[in-house]
Design an enzyme around this catalytic site. Structure first.
Site, PDB file in Angstrom:
ATOM      1  N   TYR A   1      -6.806  -5.172  -3.685  1.00 16.05           N
ATOM      2  CA  TYR A   1      -5.700  -3.598  -3.777  1.00 16.05           C
ATOM      3  C   TYR A   1      -6.487  -2.695  -3.501  1.00 16.05           C
ATOM      4  O   TYR A   1      -6.076  -1.233  -2.961  1.00 16.05           O
ATOM      5  CB  TYR A   1      -4.658  -3.236  -4.965  1.00 16.05           C
ATOM      6  CG  TYR A   1      -3.738  -4.477  -5.221  1.00 16.05           C
ATOM      7  CD1 TYR A   1      -2.338  -3.205  -4.857  1.00 16.05           C
ATOM      8  CD2 TYR A   1      -3.532  -5.672  -5.261  1.00 16.05           C
ATOM      9  CE1 TYR A   1      -0.711  -3.661  -5.068  1.00 16.05           C
ATOM     10  CE2 TYR A   1      -2.268  -5.490  -5.041  1.00 16.05           C
ATOM     11  CZ  TYR A   1      -0.812  -5.253  -4.939  1.00 16.05           C
ATOM     12  OH  TYR A   1       0.226  -5.465  -4.915  1.00 16.05           O
TER      13      TYR A   1
ATOM     14  N   ASN B   1       6.146  -3.919 -12.782  1.00 16.76           N
ATOM     15  CA  ASN B   1       4.831  -2.946 -12.149  1.00 16.76           C
ATOM     16  C   ASN B   1       5.702  -1.827 -12.449  1.00 16.76           C
ATOM     17  O   ASN B   1       7.235  -1.215 -12.455  1.00 16.76           O
ATOM     18  CB  ASN B   1       5.498  -3.229 -10.429  1.00 16.76           C
ATOM     19  CG  ASN B   1       3.301  -4.103 -10.673  1.00 16.76           C
ATOM     20  OD1 ASN B   1       2.789  -3.800 -11.266  1.00 16.76           O
ATOM     21  ND2 ASN B   1       3.547  -5.113  -9.672  1.00 16.76           N
TER      22      ASN B   1
ATOM     23  N   ARG C   1       7.079  -5.004   3.286  1.00 19.02           N
ATOM     24  CA  ARG C   1       6.572  -6.107   2.143  1.00 19.02           C
ATOM     25  C   ARG C   1       7.610  -6.700   1.119  1.00 19.02           C
ATOM     26  O   ARG C   1       8.156  -7.892   1.218  1.00 19.02           O
ATOM     27  CB  ARG C   1       5.910  -5.971   0.687  1.00 19.02           C
ATOM     28  CG  ARG C   1       5.788  -6.856  -0.194  1.00 19.02           C
ATOM     29  CD  ARG C   1       4.501  -8.288   0.321  1.00 19.02           C
ATOM     30  NE  ARG C   1       4.421  -9.170  -0.663  1.00 19.02           N
ATOM     31  CZ  ARG C   1       5.542 -10.442  -0.714  1.00 19.02           C
ATOM     32  NH1 ARG C   1       5.099 -11.213   0.585  1.00 19.02           N
ATOM     33  NH2 ARG C   1       4.907 -11.519  -1.843  1.00 19.02           N
TER      34      ARG C   1
ATOM     35  N   ARG D   1      12.733  -0.761  -3.487  1.00 21.88           N
ATOM     36  CA  ARG D   1      11.830  -0.995  -3.217  1.00 21.88           C
ATOM     37  C   ARG D   1      11.464  -1.227  -1.998  1.00 21.88           C
ATOM     38  O   ARG D   1      10.647  -0.215  -1.158  1.00 21.88           O
ATOM     39  CB  ARG D   1      11.471  -2.394  -3.523  1.00 21.88           C
ATOM     40  CG  ARG D   1      10.263  -2.974  -2.960  1.00 21.88           C
ATOM     41  CD  ARG D   1       9.381  -4.123  -2.749  1.00 21.88           C
ATOM     42  NE  ARG D   1       7.471  -4.894  -2.491  1.00 21.88           N
ATOM     43  CZ  ARG D   1       7.782  -5.773  -3.248  1.00 21.88           C
ATOM     44  NH1 ARG D   1       7.436  -6.825  -4.246  1.00 21.88           N
ATOM     45  NH2 ARG D   1       6.113  -6.542  -2.522  1.00 21.88           N
TER      46      ARG D   1
ATOM     47  N   CYS E   1      -1.116  -8.037 -16.000  1.00 26.57           N
ATOM     48  CA  CYS E   1      -1.098  -7.141 -14.187  1.00 26.57           C
ATOM     49  C   CYS E   1      -1.792  -8.944 -13.998  1.00 26.57           C
ATOM     50  O   CYS E   1      -2.865  -9.074 -14.830  1.00 26.57           O
ATOM     51  CB  CYS E   1      -1.447  -6.535 -13.955  1.00 26.57           C
ATOM     52  SG  CYS E   1      -2.129  -6.585 -12.004  1.00 26.57           S
ATOM     53  N   ASP E   2      -1.815 -10.053 -13.158  1.00 28.41           N
ATOM     54  CA  ASP E   2      -2.275 -11.385 -13.160  1.00 28.41           C
ATOM     55  C   ASP E   2      -2.933 -10.770 -11.102  1.00 28.41           C
ATOM     56  O   ASP E   2      -3.649 -11.736 -10.791  1.00 28.41           O
ATOM     57  CB  ASP E   2      -0.853 -12.266 -12.691  1.00 28.41           C
ATOM     58  CG  ASP E   2      -0.529 -11.998 -11.563  1.00 28.41           C
ATOM     59  OD1 ASP E   2      -0.247 -10.457 -10.915  1.00 28.41           O
ATOM     60  OD2 ASP E   2      -0.052 -13.284 -10.847  1.00 28.41           O
TER      61      ASP E   2
ATOM     62  N   HIS F   1      -5.665  -2.845 -11.108  1.00 27.80           N
ATOM     63  CA  HIS F   1      -5.826  -2.963  -9.113  1.00 27.80           C
ATOM     64  C   HIS F   1      -7.454  -2.412  -8.936  1.00 27.80           C
ATOM     65  O   HIS F   1      -8.144  -2.943  -7.579  1.00 27.80           O
ATOM     66  CB  HIS F   1      -4.977  -2.710  -8.140  1.00 27.80           C
ATOM     67  CG  HIS F   1      -3.524  -3.137  -8.907  1.00 27.80           C
ATOM     68  ND1 HIS F   1      -2.485  -2.635  -8.324  1.00 27.80           N
ATOM     69  CD2 HIS F   1      -3.557  -4.770  -9.096  1.00 27.80           C
ATOM     70  CE1 HIS F   1      -1.498  -3.728  -8.490  1.00 27.80           C
ATOM     71  NE2 HIS F   1      -2.067  -4.820  -9.492  1.00 27.80           N
TER      72      HIS F   1
END
Length: 371
Positions: free
Chosen positions: A292, A175, A312, A121, A197-198, A227
């Site tokens: 987003y 994701n 992040r 990531r 997706c929340d 998003h």
């Protein structure tokens, strides 16, 4: 495993499945690659706690954790075992790195994997930034790279599930959601998997804070894809239109509220993201934007305000990762779960509510992307 396949009833263009077995085993795979996967491990304790606090409406006879990293799994699983012993002693619990053992005799599989773990990531975020473009886990070059890693791993999980529990449903939180969902549609079109997706749900929760309601008090109209979308209407059950109030608030503050900071993981980057919604609203002043959209509408701003050496991924590693694993180690060291070491966050609430929706115990509103 269910004794027979669930009964499907068609309503319009949708199929509703009736699960008649009220004792449902559930598993949580954390990973399917040989790399260290953290996302599922971080989310698991909260989801487990949500399940254990929902046994009155969602009975479970067994719970399994699945991982391919024994060391990371043991840290979380040993603490979860102590927690379940206190809050749900009648639910059988186990953890394993063997897919056959993990996927045999289950009705629900809740998957939340991170292919490549946080080391990859970091690369997804930092390599694009080093070239002056958005570095983010779900969009841009990093999102594509993450998606290409995730697709084969999700397909493998689906294949395990169908081999050992063909009537099982997979609720997949992994994701990049849209890329993974499209891959499932093309490569496993008949599989029982719902990719979720929340983000829209999480923003709805913040809207409810702003107007002094709960998410279940509100009816919304949302268009777009995951998003990339906007709310055109937010109303109360009594017809009260909260859209103008929300537009006014967001135009000045974005979606950021003190309550959200206190109740959800709100690192500096997330707070900035929610504040930026004020600028997004200026682009479409008659409807409320998904946060987003900043990556698509203000990419130069995002790059300019990103630290290519601390992204992040680093926030999560130095924040939530340490908190969750620290709590797990403390529980195991003391040999006792006190009750408040693991929190139930929005992710946990959402995925459990979705499982309840599938078996008709509840029918909350869902935002559905259709291709």
């Amino acid at each position: 495993m269910l004794a027979s396949a669930p009964t499907a009833t068609r309503k319009g263009n949708s199929l509703f499945y009736d699960f008649t077995n009220q004792n449902r085993p559930v598993i949580f795979p954390c990973t399917s690659t040989s790399m260290s996967m953290a996302a599922g491990c971080l989310g698991r304790p909260g989801i487990v706690m949500m399940l254990m606090h929902s046994l009155d409406r969602f009975p479970i006879r067994s719970l399994k954790l699945y991982d391919n990293n024994p060391e990371r799994q043991k840290t979380i699983a040993d603490a979860v075992a102590l927690a379940m012993k206190k809050v749900a002693p009648d639910v059988a619990f186990s953890y394993t790195t063997d897919p056959k053992e993990a996927f045999t005799d289950v009705d629900f599989c809740m998957a939340h994997i991170r292919s490549g773990g946080y080391p990859m990531r970091e690369q997804d975020e930092k390599i694009p930034l080093s070239h002056g473009v958005v570095g983010q886990e779900t969009c841009g070059p990093g999102g594509i790279a993450y998606g290409l890693r995730s697709i084969p791993d999700i397909m493998q999980l689906i294949d395990y599930m169908e081999a050992y529990s063909p009537n099982c449903w997979m609720l997949n939180y992994s994701n990049p959601a849209s890329i993974v969902a499209e891959a499932c549609r093309v490569l496993r079109p008949n599989s029982k998997i719902i990719n979720i997706c929340d983000m829209p749900v999480g923003t709805l929760r913040r809207m409810s804070y702003i107007v002094g309601k709960t998410p279940k008090d509100l009816d919304v109209k949302y268009y777009g894809l995951n998003h990339f979308g906007w709310w055109t209407s937010v109303k109360g059950k009594d017809g009260t239109d909260y859209t103008p109030q929300l537009i006014d608030y967001v135009s000045k503050n974005g979606y950021l509220t003190q309550k959200a900071i206190e109740t959800q993981h709100m690192d500096a980057s997330w707070q900035e993201t929610h504040r930026k919604a004020a600028d997004l609203l200026a682009v479409t002043p008659d409807c409320l934007p998904n946060t987003y959209l900043k990556y698509y509408l203000f990419p130069d701003y995002v790059v300019e305000h990103s630290d290519p050496n601390y992204t992040r991924a680093n926030e999560v590693i130095n924040g939530r990762e340490k908190n969750v694993f620290g709590a797990a180690r403390a529980i195991t060291a003391s040999g006792e779960f006190k009750g408040d070491e693991f929190s139930i966050d929005n992710h946990a609430s959402f995925i459990v509510d979705l499982a309840l929706s599938l078996i008709h115990i509840s029918e909350p509103t869902r935002l559905l992307s259709i291709s």
